[in-house]
Design a protein around this motif. Sequence first.
Motif, PDB file in Angstrom:
ATOM      1  N   ILE A 279       0.812  -1.209   0.000  1.00 33.55           N
ATOM      2  CA  ILE A 279       0.000   0.000   0.000  1.00 33.55           C
ATOM      3  C   ILE A 279       0.848   1.262   0.000  1.00 33.55           C
ATOM      4  O   ILE A 279       0.394   2.326  -0.451  1.00 33.55           O
ATOM      5  CB  ILE A 279      -0.973  -0.014   1.202  1.00 33.55           C
ATOM      6  CG1 ILE A 279      -2.138   0.954   0.968  1.00 33.55           C
ATOM      7  CG2 ILE A 279      -0.246   0.302   2.500  1.00 33.55           C
ATOM      8  CD1 ILE A 279      -3.261   0.792   1.952  1.00 33.55           C
ATOM      9  N   LEU A 280       2.100   1.157   0.452  1.00 38.11           N
ATOM     10  CA  LEU A 280       2.974   2.324   0.500  1.00 38.11           C
ATOM     11  C   LEU A 280       3.381   2.795  -0.891  1.00 38.11           C
ATOM     12  O   LEU A 280       3.864   3.919  -1.057  1.00 38.11           O
ATOM     13  CB  LEU A 280       4.223   2.018   1.326  1.00 38.11           C
ATOM     14  CG  LEU A 280       3.976   1.645   2.793  1.00 38.11           C
ATOM     15  CD1 LEU A 280       5.296   1.328   3.485  1.00 38.11           C
ATOM     16  CD2 LEU A 280       3.249   2.765   3.522  1.00 38.11           C
ATOM     17  N   ALA A 281       3.183   1.940  -1.897  1.00 34.95           N
ATOM     18  CA  ALA A 281       3.491   2.341  -3.274  1.00 34.95           C
ATOM     19  C   ALA A 281       2.457   3.322  -3.825  1.00 34.95           C
ATOM     20  O   ALA A 281       2.683   3.928  -4.868  1.00 34.95           O
ATOM     21  CB  ALA A 281       3.564   1.112  -4.172  1.00 34.95           C
ATOM     22  N   PHE A 282       1.347   3.472  -3.116  1.00 34.60           N
ATOM     23  CA  PHE A 282       0.278   4.373  -3.545  1.00 34.60           C
ATOM     24  C   PHE A 282       0.064   5.401  -2.436  1.00 34.60           C
ATOM     25  O   PHE A 282      -0.737   5.183  -1.527  1.00 34.60           O
ATOM     26  CB  PHE A 282      -1.005   3.579  -3.810  1.00 34.60           C
ATOM     27  CG  PHE A 282      -0.832   2.490  -4.835  1.00 34.60           C
ATOM     28  CD1 PHE A 282      -1.169   2.704  -6.161  1.00 34.60           C
ATOM     29  CD2 PHE A 282      -0.314   1.252  -4.475  1.00 34.60           C
ATOM     30  CE1 PHE A 282      -1.007   1.711  -7.111  1.00 34.60           C
ATOM     31  CE2 PHE A 282      -0.143   0.253  -5.413  1.00 34.60           C
ATOM     32  CZ  PHE A 282      -0.480   0.480  -6.735  1.00 34.60           C
ATOM     33  N   PRO A 283       0.785   6.507  -2.467  1.00 36.64           N
ATOM     34  CA  PRO A 283       0.810   7.440  -1.325  1.00 36.64           C
ATOM     35  C   PRO A 283      -0.556   7.944  -0.892  1.00 36.64           C
ATOM     36  O   PRO A 283      -0.819   8.056   0.315  1.00 36.64           O
ATOM     37  CB  PRO A 283       1.684   8.597  -1.850  1.00 36.64           C
ATOM     38  CG  PRO A 283       2.530   7.983  -2.908  1.00 36.64           C
ATOM     39  CD  PRO A 283       1.690   6.938  -3.549  1.00 36.64           C
ATOM     40  N   ASP A 284      -1.443   8.277  -1.850  1.00 38.48           N
ATOM     41  CA  ASP A 284      -2.750   8.805  -1.451  1.00 38.48           C
ATOM     42  C   ASP A 284      -3.570   7.748  -0.723  1.00 38.48           C
ATOM     43  O   ASP A 284      -4.269   8.038   0.259  1.00 38.48           O
ATOM     44  CB  ASP A 284      -3.506   9.356  -2.661  1.00 38.48           C
ATOM     45  CG  ASP A 284      -3.675   8.329  -3.772  1.00 38.48           C
ATOM     46  OD1 ASP A 284      -2.962   7.305  -3.764  1.00 38.48           O
ATOM     47  OD2 ASP A 284      -4.519   8.560  -4.665  1.00 38.48           O
ATOM     48  N   ALA A 289      -5.694   5.199   4.243  1.00 41.86           N
ATOM     49  CA  ALA A 289      -5.782   4.016   5.090  1.00 41.86           C
ATOM     50  C   ALA A 289      -5.316   4.321   6.509  1.00 41.86           C
ATOM     51  O   ALA A 289      -5.919   3.856   7.488  1.00 41.86           O
ATOM     52  CB  ALA A 289      -4.934   2.888   4.488  1.00 41.86           C
ATOM     53  N   ASP A 290      -4.260   5.110   6.619  1.00 44.89           N
ATOM     54  CA  ASP A 290      -3.736   5.459   7.937  1.00 44.89           C
ATOM     55  C   ASP A 290      -4.741   6.292   8.735  1.00 44.89           C
ATOM     56  O   ASP A 290      -4.843   6.158   9.956  1.00 44.89           O
ATOM     57  CB  ASP A 290      -2.421   6.225   7.770  1.00 44.89           C
ATOM     58  CG  ASP A 290      -1.740   6.474   9.103  1.00 44.89           C
ATOM     59  OD1 ASP A 290      -1.463   5.488   9.812  1.00 44.89           O
ATOM     60  OD2 ASP A 290      -1.490   7.646   9.429  1.00 44.89           O
ATOM     61  N   GLU A 291      -5.495   7.125   8.027  1.00 33.33           N
ATOM     62  CA  GLU A 291      -6.431   8.029   8.701  1.00 33.33           C
ATOM     63  C   GLU A 291      -7.786   7.388   8.969  1.00 33.33           C
ATOM     64  O   GLU A 291      -8.403   7.640  10.014  1.00 33.33           O
ATOM     65  CB  GLU A 291      -6.622   9.276   7.837  1.00 33.33           C
ATOM     66  CG  GLU A 291      -7.556  10.309   8.457  1.00 33.33           C
ATOM     67  CD  GLU A 291      -7.695  11.550   7.593  1.00 33.33           C
ATOM     68  OE1 GLU A 291      -8.596  12.361   7.871  1.00 33.33           O
ATOM     69  OE2 GLU A 291      -6.903  11.697   6.634  1.00 33.33           O
ATOM     70  N   LEU A 292      -8.261   6.539   8.039  1.00 33.96           N
ATOM     71  CA  LEU A 292      -9.641   6.072   8.097  1.00 33.96           C
ATOM     72  C   LEU A 292      -9.803   4.617   8.515  1.00 33.96           C
ATOM     73  O   LEU A 292     -10.777   4.279   9.186  1.00 33.96           O
ATOM     74  CB  LEU A 292     -10.316   6.274   6.727  1.00 33.96           C
ATOM     75  CG  LEU A 292     -10.361   7.707   6.192  1.00 33.96           C
ATOM     76  CD1 LEU A 292     -10.928   7.711   4.772  1.00 33.96           C
ATOM     77  CD2 LEU A 292     -11.189   8.600   7.097  1.00 33.96           C
TER      78      LEU A 292
END
Length: 338
Positions: A279-284, A289-292
């Motif tokens: 998932i880190l390959a897709f920054p947005d 994901a980190d927020e929600l």
Amino acid sequence: MARREYDESDAKVRPNRRGSRPRTKIRPAHEEAVDGTVIAVDRGRFTVQVDDAVVTAVKARELGRRGLVIGDWVKVVGDVSGAPDTLARVVKRLERRNSLSRTADDTDATERVIVANADQLAIVTALADPEPNPRMIDRCLVAAFDAGMDAVLVLTKADLASAEGLRAAYEPLGVTVIETSVRRDGGPEADPGFVRFREELHGITTVLVGYSGVGKSTLVNALVPDAGRAVGIVNDVTGRGRHTSTSAIRYEVPSGGWIVDTPGVRSFGLAHVDPAHFILAFPDIADAADELCPRGCTHESAELGCELDAWAGDVADRHARVDSIRRLLASRAAGDQY
């Protein structure tokens, strides 16, 4: 006749030549070794760039099983003049800054290093003939970002199909997208996409990766006119290209920079990459994901608590990237290959 008596003087003792010299752990210092960079590998022989000379070398015994790949920084001894019929020895591999790797599939435990000490991955994809495969693009992006490399998406055969969909999917990720229509018999200078791609190579090392038949060798021949890479055609029935480049090799681009042309691939396994890094390959998406998403979310589906669908809303390209992440995770778990 009396029987002869034998004594120890009749025994012939052969010296044990193999173990006659005492072993030592002291290795030669090779203080005279010079710096070089591996630019080609072929069946145990290494082509090494040493200053302005191109040297043929073998790997010294003291290196043991340490493999060498294109881009490795090495120490070389022996005849480093580059003259015909001369041979040097690689006696040391310096620490790698990074390395780009892949596996045969997602269940293969063997990590295959493609190149070392590269700055950028150019994912070469044809817009038609053969059709683009976003899943392969996603896999290459994950491998590049996991290796700490930048990525550029080069869309070839732009005169055959539109690039609008791929641009919408990948430009929001910060990936540079370049369209080019360079052909075997065309003038590359007249193609603005080719000129822009050449500018992206200046001063850095770029690795070209893609399916057979997408136009990698055509690009290489346009960038390095004396490269002489063989170009092939795409099978009308299978839609796949024939392998025309059988080994990787690094070239210096006359306008500046270096490119590594690799053989066409049919799959790009990610068994060596931690799925948590996908998932880190897709920054947005990583930020969303980190927020929600709840702690420990596997991002498999909304039914299992993942909030990425809600984040995507009505934005089509967001949904496409969320689907891509889930395909990567699912294919990794199932051992699929693309």
